[in-house]
Scaffold this motif. Structure first.
Motif, PDB file in Angstrom:
ATOM      1  N   TYR A   1     -41.280  90.932 -21.184  1.00 32.78           N
ATOM      2  CA  TYR A   1     -40.765  92.299 -21.110  1.00 32.78           C
ATOM      3  C   TYR A   1     -41.941  93.263 -21.118  1.00 32.78           C
ATOM      4  O   TYR A   1     -41.955  94.253 -20.374  1.00 32.78           O
ATOM      5  N   ALA A   2     -42.950  92.979 -21.936  1.00 33.83           N
ATOM      6  CA  ALA A   2     -44.138  93.826 -22.002  1.00 33.83           C
ATOM      7  C   ALA A   2     -44.846  93.871 -20.652  1.00 33.83           C
ATOM      8  O   ALA A   2     -45.283  94.939 -20.199  1.00 33.83           O
ATOM      9  N   ALA A   3     -44.961  92.719 -19.998  1.00 34.62           N
ATOM     10  CA  ALA A   3     -45.604  92.678 -18.681  1.00 34.62           C
ATOM     11  C   ALA A   3     -44.844  93.542 -17.681  1.00 34.62           C
ATOM     12  O   ALA A   3     -45.445  94.274 -16.889  1.00 34.62           O
ATOM     13  N   SER A   4     -43.520  93.470 -17.717  1.00 34.15           N
ATOM     14  CA  SER A   4     -42.707  94.263 -16.793  1.00 34.15           C
ATOM     15  C   SER A   4     -42.819  95.751 -17.071  1.00 34.15           C
ATOM     16  O   SER A   4     -42.749  96.571 -16.152  1.00 34.15           O
ATOM     17  N   GLN A   5     -43.008  96.120 -18.320  1.00 35.51           N
ATOM     18  CA  GLN A   5     -43.145  97.533 -18.649  1.00 35.51           C
ATOM     19  C   GLN A   5     -44.444  98.112 -18.105  1.00 35.51           C
ATOM     20  O   GLN A   5     -44.520  99.301 -17.808  1.00 35.51           O
ATOM     21  N   PHE A   6     -45.463  97.276 -17.960  1.00 31.57           N
ATOM     22  CA  PHE A   6     -46.705  97.778 -17.392  1.00 31.57           C
ATOM     23  C   PHE A   6     -46.637  97.863 -15.875  1.00 31.57           C
ATOM     24  O   PHE A   6     -47.005  98.875 -15.278  1.00 31.57           O
ATOM     25  N   ALA A   7     -46.160  96.800 -15.250  1.00 33.39           N
ATOM     26  CA  ALA A   7     -46.220  96.720 -13.794  1.00 33.39           C
ATOM     27  C   ALA A   7     -44.958  97.204 -13.116  1.00 33.39           C
ATOM     28  O   ALA A   7     -44.846  97.130 -11.896  1.00 33.39           O
ATOM     29  N   GLY A   8     -43.997  97.711 -13.866  1.00 27.17           N
ATOM     30  CA  GLY A   8     -42.787  98.229 -13.248  1.00 27.17           C
ATOM     31  C   GLY A   8     -41.846  97.121 -12.821  1.00 27.17           C
ATOM     32  O   GLY A   8     -42.037  95.950 -13.114  1.00 27.17           O
TER      33      GLY A   8
END
Length: 247
Positions: free
Chosen positions: A197-204
Motif C-alpha cells: 500500500y505504501a508503494a502505491s501511495q508513492f507511485a500512484g
C-alpha cells in the motif's frame, strides 16, 4: 564488476526471469488499454488512472526477485559462488544490485508504457505531465519496482525455498493486505501501514485512499521512505542469514 556480471548471467540463464520480465511490463500496459478503452466517458482518464495496474507488475517483479535468490539454493550455484568469493557479502550485495537494476528498468517500461498506451486509447484526454506529482506517478515506478526487487531478494535469501517464499509473498500481496481491511475497528488503520500500500501511495495508481476516505499518516515521499526501510531491513536480514548458514 565481475560479481555483477556473474549475477547478471545467472539471473538470465533460465527462462523464468525472462517470462517474469515480459509479464511485469505487458500486464499493466494491457490492463490500461482494456480499462480505458472499455470504460468510455464514464471514467475520466488522468495520469493516475494510467498506473492502476502497475501493482500487478510489481507483484510479478517480486516473483522474479524471489526466484533470483532461491534458484541459487535450488541449483547449488550459490555454493560455487561462495567458493569463488569466500567473503559472502559482496556476492550477495551484487545479486541485490543486479535484481534492483533489472526491476528498475521493468518499472520504467511498465510506467511509461502504461502512460503511452493511455495516450493511444484516449487521445483526447489530457494526460500531459503538468506537475511534479504527475512525473512522480509515472516515473516513480522505477523506485517502487527497484525496492520491490530488493525486498524479494531478501525474502528469498531468508527462506531459501522457492515454493515457500513464493507462497508467502503471493499470499501477502494478493490476500493479506486486502483482508486487513476486514478487521473490525482497526482494519483501515492497519491497512495504511502495509508495505505495498505504501508503494502505491508513492507511485500512484491506488484508488483505495479516496474510495475508503483514508487519511494516511505519511505523504508520498514519506511512504517511499517507509517502503525503502522495510525492503532494506528484509534484504539485510537475508544477507545476514545467508552469511551464517551453509549454502
Amino acid at each position: 564488476m565481475n560479481l555483477l556480471r556473474a549475477e547478471r548471467i545467472k539471473l538470465f540463464s533460465t527462462r523464468a526471469p525472462w517470462w517474469c520480465a515480459l509479464i511485469a511490463v505487458a500486464a499493466p500496459i494491457a490492463f490500461t488499454a482494456l480499462f480505458l478503452g472499455l470504460s468510455g466517458a464514464e471514467i475520466t482518464a488522468d495520469v493516475s488512472n494510467t498506473q492502476l495496474a502497475t501493482s500487478t507488475g510489481r507483484t510479478v517483479a517480486l516473483v522474479l526477485a524471489v526466484l533470483a535468490a532461491t534458484a541459487d539454493f535450488s541449483w547449488g550455484t550459490l555454493r560455487l559462488t561462495f567458493q569463488a568469493v569466500p567473503t559472502r557479502t559482496p556476492a550477495l550485495l551484487a545479486k541485490g544490485a543486479v535484481v534492483c537494476a533489472v526491476c528498475a528498468v521493468l518499472g520504467l517500461l511498465a510506467g511509461v508504457g502504461s502512460w503511452g498506451m493511455a495516450h493511444l486509447v484516449r487521445p483526447d484526454a489530457d494526460l500531459s505531465l503538468h506537475s511534479g506529482a504527475d512525473w512522480r506517478i509515472v516515473f516513480g515506478q522505477i523506485l517502487t519496482f527497484a525496492l520491490t526487487g530488493l525486498l524479494g531478494v531478501g525474502v528469498g535469501l531468508l527462506l531459501r525455498s522457492s515454493a515457500l517464499a513464493l507462497a508467502i509473498v503471493l499470499v501477502w500481496t494478493q490476500l493479506v493486505e486486502g483482508l486487513v481491511l476486514l478487521i473490525p475497528k482497526i482494519g483501515s488503520d492497519l491497512y495504511q501501514w502495509m508495505p505495498f500500500y505504501a508503494a502505491s501511495q508513492f507511485a500512484g495508481g491506488d484508488f483505495t485512499r479516496t474510495t475508503l476516505k483514508l487519511s494516511p499518516p505519511f505523504g508520498p515521499w514519506g511512504y517511499l521512505a517507509y517502503f525503502a526501510a522495510i525492503s532494506a531491513v528484509l534484504f539485510a536480514a537475508g544477507v545476514a542469514t545467508a552469511n551464517r548458514r551453509d549454502a
